[in-house]
Design a protein around this motif. Structure first.
Motif, PDB file in Angstrom:
ATOM      1  N   LEU A 146       0.822  -1.210   0.000  1.00 58.70           N
ATOM      2  CA  LEU A 146       0.000   0.000   0.000  1.00 58.70           C
ATOM      3  C   LEU A 146       0.856   1.261   0.000  1.00 58.70           C
ATOM      4  O   LEU A 146       0.403   2.323  -0.425  1.00 58.70           O
ATOM      5  CB  LEU A 146      -0.934   0.005   1.213  1.00 58.70           C
ATOM      6  N   ASP A 147       2.089   1.140   0.470  1.00 59.54           N
ATOM      7  CA  ASP A 147       2.999   2.290   0.513  1.00 59.54           C
ATOM      8  C   ASP A 147       3.925   2.326  -0.698  1.00 59.54           C
ATOM      9  O   ASP A 147       4.723   3.250  -0.843  1.00 59.54           O
ATOM     10  CB  ASP A 147       3.833   2.242   1.797  1.00 59.54           C
ATOM     11  N   ASP A 148       3.797   1.326  -1.563  1.00 62.53           N
ATOM     12  CA  ASP A 148       4.689   1.203  -2.710  1.00 62.53           C
ATOM     13  C   ASP A 148       4.268   2.162  -3.821  1.00 62.53           C
ATOM     14  O   ASP A 148       3.076   2.345  -4.095  1.00 62.53           O
ATOM     15  CB  ASP A 148       4.663  -0.241  -3.228  1.00 62.53           C
ATOM     16  N   GLU A 149       5.247   2.766  -4.475  1.00 70.52           N
ATOM     17  CA  GLU A 149       4.959   3.748  -5.533  1.00 70.52           C
ATOM     18  C   GLU A 149       4.214   3.107  -6.696  1.00 70.52           C
ATOM     19  O   GLU A 149       3.339   3.725  -7.310  1.00 70.52           O
ATOM     20  CB  GLU A 149       6.269   4.361  -6.023  1.00 70.52           C
ATOM     21  N   ILE A 150       4.522   1.857  -7.002  1.00 71.37           N
ATOM     22  CA  ILE A 150       3.901   1.176  -8.143  1.00 71.37           C
ATOM     23  C   ILE A 150       2.570   0.557  -7.772  1.00 71.37           C
ATOM     24  O   ILE A 150       1.595   0.649  -8.515  1.00 71.37           O
ATOM     25  CB  ILE A 150       4.855   0.090  -8.695  1.00 71.37           C
ATOM     26  N   TRP A 151       2.483  -0.047  -6.580  1.00 74.44           N
ATOM     27  CA  TRP A 151       1.324  -0.866  -6.238  1.00 74.44           C
ATOM     28  C   TRP A 151       0.338  -0.184  -5.301  1.00 74.44           C
ATOM     29  O   TRP A 151      -0.780  -0.674  -5.116  1.00 74.44           O
ATOM     30  CB  TRP A 151       1.790  -2.187  -5.607  1.00 74.44           C
ATOM     31  N   GLY A 152       0.712   0.927  -4.671  1.00 76.39           N
ATOM     32  CA  GLY A 152      -0.137   1.519  -3.636  1.00 76.39           C
ATOM     33  C   GLY A 152      -1.570   1.766  -4.074  1.00 76.39           C
ATOM     34  O   GLY A 152      -2.525   1.211  -3.526  1.00 76.39           O
ATOM     35  N   GLY A 153      -1.751   2.599  -5.093  1.00 81.60           N
ATOM     36  CA  GLY A 153      -3.097   2.887  -5.570  1.00 81.60           C
ATOM     37  C   GLY A 153      -3.763   1.698  -6.206  1.00 81.60           C
ATOM     38  O   GLY A 153      -4.986   1.522  -6.115  1.00 81.60           O
ATOM     39  N   VAL A 154      -2.979   0.850  -6.858  1.00 76.51           N
ATOM     40  CA  VAL A 154      -3.518  -0.332  -7.533  1.00 76.51           C
ATOM     41  C   VAL A 154      -4.139  -1.293  -6.529  1.00 76.51           C
ATOM     42  O   VAL A 154      -5.218  -1.850  -6.763  1.00 76.51           O
ATOM     43  CB  VAL A 154      -2.405  -1.031  -8.340  1.00 76.51           C
TER      44      VAL A 154
ATOM     45  N   LEU B 209      -7.537  -8.593 -13.504  1.00 80.14           N
ATOM     46  CA  LEU B 209      -6.368  -9.362 -13.923  1.00 80.14           C
ATOM     47  C   LEU B 209      -5.538  -8.580 -14.937  1.00 80.14           C
ATOM     48  O   LEU B 209      -4.304  -8.681 -14.948  1.00 80.14           O
ATOM     49  CB  LEU B 209      -6.807 -10.710 -14.505  1.00 80.14           C
ATOM     50  N   GLU B 210      -6.197  -7.794 -15.789  1.00 87.24           N
ATOM     51  CA  GLU B 210      -5.457  -6.943 -16.725  1.00 87.24           C
ATOM     52  C   GLU B 210      -4.637  -5.903 -15.978  1.00 87.24           C
ATOM     53  O   GLU B 210      -3.488  -5.611 -16.354  1.00 87.24           O
ATOM     54  CB  GLU B 210      -6.423  -6.249 -17.685  1.00 87.24           C
ATOM     55  N   LEU B 211      -5.208  -5.315 -14.931  1.00 87.06           N
ATOM     56  CA  LEU B 211      -4.490  -4.305 -14.160  1.00 87.06           C
ATOM     57  C   LEU B 211      -3.256  -4.913 -13.494  1.00 87.06           C
ATOM     58  O   LEU B 211      -2.172  -4.309 -13.488  1.00 87.06           O
ATOM     59  CB  LEU B 211      -5.411  -3.691 -13.109  1.00 87.06           C
ATOM     60  N   ILE B 212      -3.413  -6.107 -12.927  1.00 83.54           N
ATOM     61  CA  ILE B 212      -2.257  -6.780 -12.323  1.00 83.54           C
ATOM     62  C   ILE B 212      -1.202  -7.084 -13.387  1.00 83.54           C
ATOM     63  O   ILE B 212       0.003  -6.891 -13.171  1.00 83.54           O
ATOM     64  CB  ILE B 212      -2.701  -8.065 -11.610  1.00 83.54           C
ATOM     65  N   SER B 213      -1.654  -7.564 -14.548  1.00 81.37           N
ATOM     66  CA  SER B 213      -0.726  -7.900 -15.632  1.00 81.37           C
ATOM     67  C   SER B 213       0.055  -6.667 -16.075  1.00 81.37           C
ATOM     68  O   SER B 213       1.278  -6.719 -16.268  1.00 81.37           O
ATOM     69  CB  SER B 213      -1.503  -8.478 -16.821  1.00 81.37           C
TER      70      SER B 213
ATOM     71  N   ASN C  40       0.631  -3.867 -14.367  1.00 83.35           N
ATOM     72  CA  ASN C  40       1.516  -3.355 -13.326  1.00 83.35           C
ATOM     73  C   ASN C  40       2.734  -4.246 -13.125  1.00 83.35           C
ATOM     74  O   ASN C  40       3.839  -3.759 -12.873  1.00 83.35           O
ATOM     75  CB  ASN C  40       0.740  -3.224 -12.008  1.00 83.35           C
ATOM     76  N   TYR C  41       2.521  -5.551 -13.217  1.00 89.22           N
ATOM     77  CA  TYR C  41       3.618  -6.485 -12.952  1.00 89.22           C
ATOM     78  C   TYR C  41       4.507  -6.683 -14.184  1.00 89.22           C
ATOM     79  O   TYR C  41       5.729  -6.540 -14.111  1.00 89.22           O
ATOM     80  CB  TYR C  41       3.069  -7.827 -12.498  1.00 89.22           C
TER      81      TYR C  41
ATOM     82  N   ILE D  60       5.129  -2.473 -15.865  1.00 85.62           N
ATOM     83  CA  ILE D  60       5.675  -1.408 -15.017  1.00 85.62           C
ATOM     84  C   ILE D  60       6.779  -1.914 -14.094  1.00 85.62           C
ATOM     85  O   ILE D  60       7.883  -1.345 -14.058  1.00 85.62           O
ATOM     86  CB  ILE D  60       4.561  -0.751 -14.188  1.00 85.62           C
ATOM     87  N   GLU D  61       6.510  -2.988 -13.343  1.00 86.62           N
ATOM     88  CA  GLU D  61       7.489  -3.431 -12.343  1.00 86.62           C
ATOM     89  C   GLU D  61       8.622  -4.256 -12.953  1.00 86.62           C
ATOM     90  O   GLU D  61       9.797  -3.952 -12.755  1.00 86.62           O
ATOM     91  CB  GLU D  61       6.796  -4.246 -11.247  1.00 86.62           C
ATOM     92  N   LYS D  62       8.292  -5.289 -13.709  1.00 87.85           N
ATOM     93  CA  LYS D  62       9.312  -6.222 -14.204  1.00 87.85           C
ATOM     94  C   LYS D  62       9.802  -5.899 -15.610  1.00 87.85           C
ATOM     95  O   LYS D  62      10.833  -6.434 -16.031  1.00 87.85           O
ATOM     96  CB  LYS D  62       8.764  -7.659 -14.162  1.00 87.85           C
ATOM     97  N   GLU D  63       9.064  -5.074 -16.345  1.00 88.21           N
ATOM     98  CA  GLU D  63       9.444  -4.673 -17.704  1.00 88.21           C
ATOM     99  C   GLU D  63       9.695  -5.888 -18.604  1.00 88.21           C
ATOM    100  O   GLU D  63      10.625  -5.919 -19.410  1.00 88.21           O
ATOM    101  CB  GLU D  63      10.670  -3.761 -17.675  1.00 88.21           C
ATOM    102  N   LYS D  64       8.837  -6.877 -18.480  1.00 91.10           N
ATOM    103  CA  LYS D  64       8.948  -8.071 -19.307  1.00 91.10           C
ATOM    104  C   LYS D  64       8.309  -7.869 -20.671  1.00 91.10           C
ATOM    105  O   LYS D  64       8.524  -8.669 -21.598  1.00 91.10           O
ATOM    106  CB  LYS D  64       8.321  -9.273 -18.598  1.00 91.10           C
TER     107      LYS D  64
END
Length: 416
Positions: A258-266, A294-298, A300-301, A304-308
């Motif tokens: 919840l405090d994470d810049e990438i995941w907080g609002g998500v 599930l699209e939002l998680i996909s 973000n992960y 945004i986060e892993k840049e795969k």
């Protein structure tokens, strides 16, 4: 760990209003401070968990001469014992002939101590929390890097009435202290409080909020905060069957996310959708919602986060392929045997990502490829929610098995 809880929330009669304050105070009316000698503030449980106020005397002020009947506003309330709150709505009678407010009542979103002093513990209560992971009415304890939290289920004297009326019930009392036992500003505990509310809402599949806090230094109460909360009537339902054993370990992960810049609002948005999924009445909308989650998680992960995968490729790739990629990353099985129970799902060969996206597309597009039964819809929804549950647990570093009402089998969450 042993955290004493001093406040006896069992004393609250939830079929009545709880008096927070009676006495002198003042209002901010159209920018002017107007005093009143008799203000009453209550926490109202019977209808909805909300804060209400009323004045029992006519309010007079020479400043009312300049007021317009249709444009004056009542914005703030402050009591002589150091409580201040924002007024969210009022009912009043402004007597222009006499320049008086003949009666005034209304609602307060939040009211708390104006001057915040350091305390050594916060005590609070939970409304309508069917389960906090405890068993046999025993206390349950949470720890983060800096905080220790104790929750104690309580047997309210109105329990039987609550079960009949499905109204609102104080189900747990709690206490928060620092691990190092130092005193602290009550606002410093905000992140761990929000994390606790998020985690308990996930477990209960409904909004769980804390309506009131008290801050103490030794035995002296130095701080109060009351909030009108958005929760549902009390109805016990066990929804997670095998997560409770490791439930308390998830709180530090929730607070961090919840405090994470990438995941907080998500994470806040995902919880809203997850609760909506469990209370929606139109199954077609639920299937659309679970795919969006599930699209939002996909996004973000994977992006945004892993840049795969880059942003343009994500947008142009079939969402079924995106989900297969996510499921592979999160060790979520894409195969769902229950698809074979419905003849209209046989053509998909148990490919969960394909059927979830194809059925969703069939719902939103006017040119229908196929007509699905409600039972088939429920099977697809169950698969989608099970994947969403597994994804949330994976993101919280949960390791082990769990089972919920949406899965007939135990599902494993692995971090390896």
């Amino acid at each position: 760990m042993n955290i004493p809880v001093k406040t006896d929330f069992n004393e609250y009669d939830l079929n009545k209003r709880i008096c927070i304050y009676q006495g002198n105070g003042k209002f901010l009316i159209t920018g002017d401070i107007i005093h009143n000698d008799n203000i009453e503030i209550y926490y109202n449980f019977p209808n909805s968990p909300s804060i209400e106020f009323i004045t029992s005397e006519v309010i007079t002020s020479e400043k009312f001469v300049d007021y317009d009947l249709y444009s004056f506003s009542i914005d703030l309330i402050q009591t002589d014992n150091n409580l201040m709150g924002c007024i969210s709505g009022t009912g009043h009678s402004f007597n222009k002939a006499n320049n008086t407010i003949d009666y005034l009542d209304g609602q307060i979103k939040e009211i708390s101590s104006v001057t915040i002093e350091d305390v050594d513990r916060l005590e609070f209560c939970l409304l309508n929390c069917s389960s906090a992971g405890e068993s046999k009415n025993e206390a349950i304890f949470f720890q983060t890097e800096d905080w220790e939290i104790s929750l104690q289920p309580i047997q309210n004297k109105n329990e039987n009435k609550t079960k009949v009326s499905q109204s609102f019930s104080v189900t747990h009392s709690g206490s928060i202290i620092r691990k190092d036992r130092k005193i602290f500003d009550p606002d410093d505990a905000e992140k761990v409080i929000k994390g606790l509310e998020w985690l308990l809402s996930l477990l209960n599949e409904k909004v769980v909020e804390i309506p009131m806090f008290f801050g103490y230094l030794s035995e002296e109460k130095l701080f109060e905060r009351y909030l009108s909360v958005n929760t549902e009537s009390n109805e016990y339902k066990r929804v997670w069957l095998n997560i409770e054993e490791h439930f308390t370990d998830l709180l530090p992960e929730v607070v961090e996310k919840l405090d994470d810049e990438i995941w907080g609002g998500v994470f806040g948005q995902l919880l809203e959708w997850y609760i909506e999924l469990n209370h929606g009445r139109l199954i077609e909308n639920q299937i659309i919602t679970v795919q969006v989650a599930l699209e939002l998680i996909s996004w973000n992960y994977l992006v945004i986060e892993k840049e795969k995968i880059d942003k343009s490729s994500f947008k142009s790739t079939w969402k079924s392929d995106v989900f297969r990629m996510l499921f592979e990353e999160f060790k979520i099985s894409n195969h769902f045997n229950d698809f074979n129970l419905h003849s209209e799902l046989n053509n998909y060969n148990g490919d969960g990502a394909y059927i979830l996206t194809d059925v969703r597309n069939n719902i939103i597009h006017p040119d229908k490829k196929q007509v699905f039964s409600k039972d088939a819809y429920y099977t697809v929804l169950s698969f989608g929610i099970s994947c969403l549950q597994s994804a949330l647990l994976y993101l919280l570093n949960y390791k082990g098995k769990y089972k919920s009402k949406y899965s007939y089998i135990f599902r494993n969450v692995s971090q390896n």
